[in-house]
Design a protein around this motif. Structure first.
Motif, PDB file in Angstrom:
ATOM      1  N   GLU A 161      59.552   2.509  -4.767  1.00  0.00           N
ATOM      2  CA  GLU A 161      60.117   1.478  -5.632  1.00  0.00           C
ATOM      3  C   GLU A 161      61.268   0.807  -4.894  1.00  0.00           C
ATOM      4  N   TYR A 162      61.350  -0.511  -5.043  1.00  0.00           N
ATOM      5  CA  TYR A 162      62.431  -1.253  -4.380  1.00  0.00           C
ATOM      6  C   TYR A 162      62.717  -2.529  -5.147  1.00  0.00           C
ATOM      7  N   THR A 163      63.990  -2.780  -5.394  1.00  0.00           N
ATOM      8  CA  THR A 163      64.451  -4.016  -6.003  1.00  0.00           C
ATOM      9  C   THR A 163      65.260  -4.779  -4.970  1.00  0.00           C
ATOM     10  N   GLU A 164      64.970  -6.038  -4.812  1.00  0.00           N
ATOM     11  CA  GLU A 164      65.620  -6.824  -3.757  1.00  0.00           C
ATOM     12  C   GLU A 164      67.139  -6.694  -3.818  1.00  0.00           C
ATOM     13  N   PHE A 165      67.714  -6.500  -2.645  1.00  0.00           N
ATOM     14  CA  PHE A 165      69.153  -6.382  -2.412  1.00  0.00           C
ATOM     15  C   PHE A 165      69.741  -5.033  -2.816  1.00  0.00           C
ATOM     16  N   GLU A 166      68.933  -4.113  -3.317  1.00  0.00           N
ATOM     17  CA  GLU A 166      69.506  -2.801  -3.612  1.00  0.00           C
ATOM     18  C   GLU A 166      69.920  -2.132  -2.308  1.00  0.00           C
ATOM     19  N   PRO A 167      71.062  -1.463  -2.287  1.00  0.00           N
ATOM     20  CA  PRO A 167      71.537  -0.859  -1.037  1.00  0.00           C
ATOM     21  C   PRO A 167      70.654   0.329  -0.629  1.00  0.00           C
ATOM     22  N   LEU A 168      70.441   0.457   0.671  1.00  0.00           N
ATOM     23  CA  LEU A 168      69.712   1.595   1.210  1.00  0.00           C
ATOM     24  C   LEU A 168      70.752   2.600   1.699  1.00  0.00           C
ATOM     25  N   GLU A 169      70.808   3.727   1.038  1.00  0.00           N
ATOM     26  CA  GLU A 169      71.869   4.692   1.321  1.00  0.00           C
ATOM     27  C   GLU A 169      71.272   6.070   1.604  1.00  0.00           C
ATOM     28  N   TYR A 170      72.024   6.831   2.376  1.00  0.00           N
ATOM     29  CA  TYR A 170      71.634   8.222   2.610  1.00  0.00           C
ATOM     30  C   TYR A 170      72.883   9.073   2.709  1.00  0.00           C
ATOM     31  N   THR A 171      72.968  10.054   1.836  1.00  0.00           N
ATOM     32  CA  THR A 171      74.009  11.060   1.883  1.00  0.00           C
ATOM     33  C   THR A 171      73.342  12.387   2.190  1.00  0.00           C
ATOM     34  N   GLU A 172      73.873  13.111   3.157  1.00  0.00           N
ATOM     35  CA  GLU A 172      73.253  14.379   3.537  1.00  0.00           C
ATOM     36  C   GLU A 172      73.110  15.283   2.320  1.00  0.00           C
ATOM     37  N   ASN A 173      71.965  15.921   2.235  1.00  0.00           N
ATOM     38  CA  ASN A 173      71.621  16.826   1.132  1.00  0.00           C
ATOM     39  C   ASN A 173      71.349  16.095  -0.179  1.00  0.00           C
ATOM     40  N   MET A 174      71.109  14.774  -0.086  1.00  0.00           N
ATOM     41  CA  MET A 174      70.790  14.014  -1.294  1.00  0.00           C
ATOM     42  C   MET A 174      69.851  12.863  -0.938  1.00  0.00           C
ATOM     43  N   LEU A 175      68.740  12.745  -1.658  1.00  0.00           N
ATOM     44  CA  LEU A 175      67.789  11.665  -1.435  1.00  0.00           C
ATOM     45  C   LEU A 175      67.771  10.757  -2.651  1.00  0.00           C
ATOM     46  N   ASN A 176      67.832   9.447  -2.394  1.00  0.00           N
ATOM     47  CA  ASN A 176      67.889   8.488  -3.486  1.00  0.00           C
ATOM     48  C   ASN A 176      66.533   7.887  -3.840  1.00  0.00           C
ATOM     49  N   SER A 177      65.619   7.855  -2.878  1.00  0.00           N
ATOM     50  CA  SER A 177      64.325   7.228  -3.139  1.00  0.00           C
ATOM     51  C   SER A 177      63.311   7.705  -2.119  1.00  0.00           C
ATOM     52  N   ASN A 178      62.027   7.536  -2.437  1.00  0.00           N
ATOM     53  CA  ASN A 178      60.979   7.882  -1.484  1.00  0.00           C
ATOM     54  C   ASN A 178      61.006   6.939  -0.289  1.00  0.00           C
ATOM     55  N   LEU A 179      61.487   5.732  -0.490  1.00  0.00           N
ATOM     56  CA  LEU A 179      61.601   4.762   0.598  1.00  0.00           C
ATOM     57  C   LEU A 179      62.518   5.297   1.691  1.00  0.00           C
ATOM     58  N   THR A 180      63.758   5.607   1.340  1.00  0.00           N
ATOM     59  CA  THR A 180      64.706   6.078   2.353  1.00  0.00           C
ATOM     60  C   THR A 180      64.342   7.484   2.841  1.00  0.00           C
TER      61      THR A 180
END
Length: 298
Positions: A117-136
């Motif tokens: 899932e992706y909405t235009e302009f949503e930030p792509l973020e990664y914090t160790e030990n935490m996943l926000n989406s299947n994309l990242t």
């Protein structure tokens, strides 16, 4: 004051070189199959993912700008509905062969289960030990896989820590059942299958072969072509050992995708006996790809 300013500029330039990121990735999204969808969404995502991969520091290792790993991410969109996308992705990476103009493939994998899932302009973020989406999660997983296979080609088990990080990503991703591509035993060629194969004990022979193939084989050829070719050929029986332990190992297909054509080319100046032995080895390992090594038969 001018001298101080020049020294500061020089310091920050050197600091920038020392701290250069690891990857030089080109990412392309092919959306030719999709009609009547806002193309700008794909353009925005393409730009955001390229920045996400290239601008973040993924290791503590020191990379000069000219040492960054060349890689390609090609995403093919099969369907799109609102903010949900069903895709495939091909990831490839190369590294230079020592003292030559030749680059060799160290990673090549086609992922057929890449939905997100992706909405235009949503930030792509990664914090160790935490996943926000299947994309990242998927992109980060492949970043660490690329790093693992690249580092493994330069030193024995040099990529271990990056494979462990990829495995951690896979483990965390499994906690969200709606994210595809991570399920154990659901697909013999998914992300879970690949990371399991390269981190289990039976994968040790592959790690050793990978190092010997590159550092003692390809990298030696510029100094002594015969010695390099001999070392490269000597590394290959490890694949037979892997097949004996894991007949359906995904690593065998991985080697075929990355290395089979290159290996056949390396045999071009081998002795007749070596070619015939190579043909028999490949017939045992890759019987369905016989047309690719037919030249070794005679």
């Amino acid at each position: 004051m001018r001298r101080l300013t020049c020294l500061l500029i020089l310091f920050f330039c050197v600091a920038g070189l020392v701290g250069a990121q690891e990857l030089n990735a080109a990412l392309m999204i092919n959306h030719d199959k999709i009609q009547g969808f806002n193309e700008q969404v794909f353009n925005t995502l393409e730009s955001s993912l390229t920045e996400f991969i290239n601008m973040k520091k993924w290791t503590t290792a020191t990379f000069l700008p000219n040492e960054r790993i060349e890689c390609n991410f090609t995403i093919t969109v099969n369907s799109a509905e609102n903010n949900r996308f069903s895709c495939e992705m091909q990831v490839q990476a190369r590294r230079p062969v020592y003292n030559s103009a030749y680059s060799t493939t160290v990673f090549s994998f086609r992922d057929t289960e890449f939905d997100f899932e992706y909405t235009e302009f949503e930030p792509l973020e990664y914090t160790e030990n935490m996943l926000n989406s299947n994309l990242t999660a998927t992109i980060i997983y492949y970043i660490y896989m690329v790093l693992g296979f690249d580092f493994d080609s330069f030193s024995p088990n040099g990529g271990q820590q990056y494979f462990q990080q990829a495995q951690q990503i896979a483990t965390m991703a499994q906690s969200t059942p709606s994210w595809n591509g991570w399920t154990a035993f659901a697909n013999r060629r998914n992300r879970h299958a690949l990371i399991t194969a390269i981190t289990e004990n039976q994968g040790d022979v592959f790690h050793t072969m990978w190092y010997n193939y590159h550092r003692k084989g390809l990298d030696e050829m510029s100094a002594n072509a015969d010695r390099g070719r001999t070392n490269l050929i000597a590394s290959l029986p490890a694949l037979k050992e892997l097949k004996a332990a894991r007949p359906a190992s995904i690593l065998l297909q991985f080697f075929s995708d990355c290395k089979l054509d290159e290996t056949v080319a390396a045999y071009s100046k081998a002795t007749t006996q070596e070619k015939q032995e190579g043909y028999k080895l490949f017939m045992d390992l890759f019987p369905a790809a016989s047309s690719r090594y037919e030249s070794l038969k005679n």
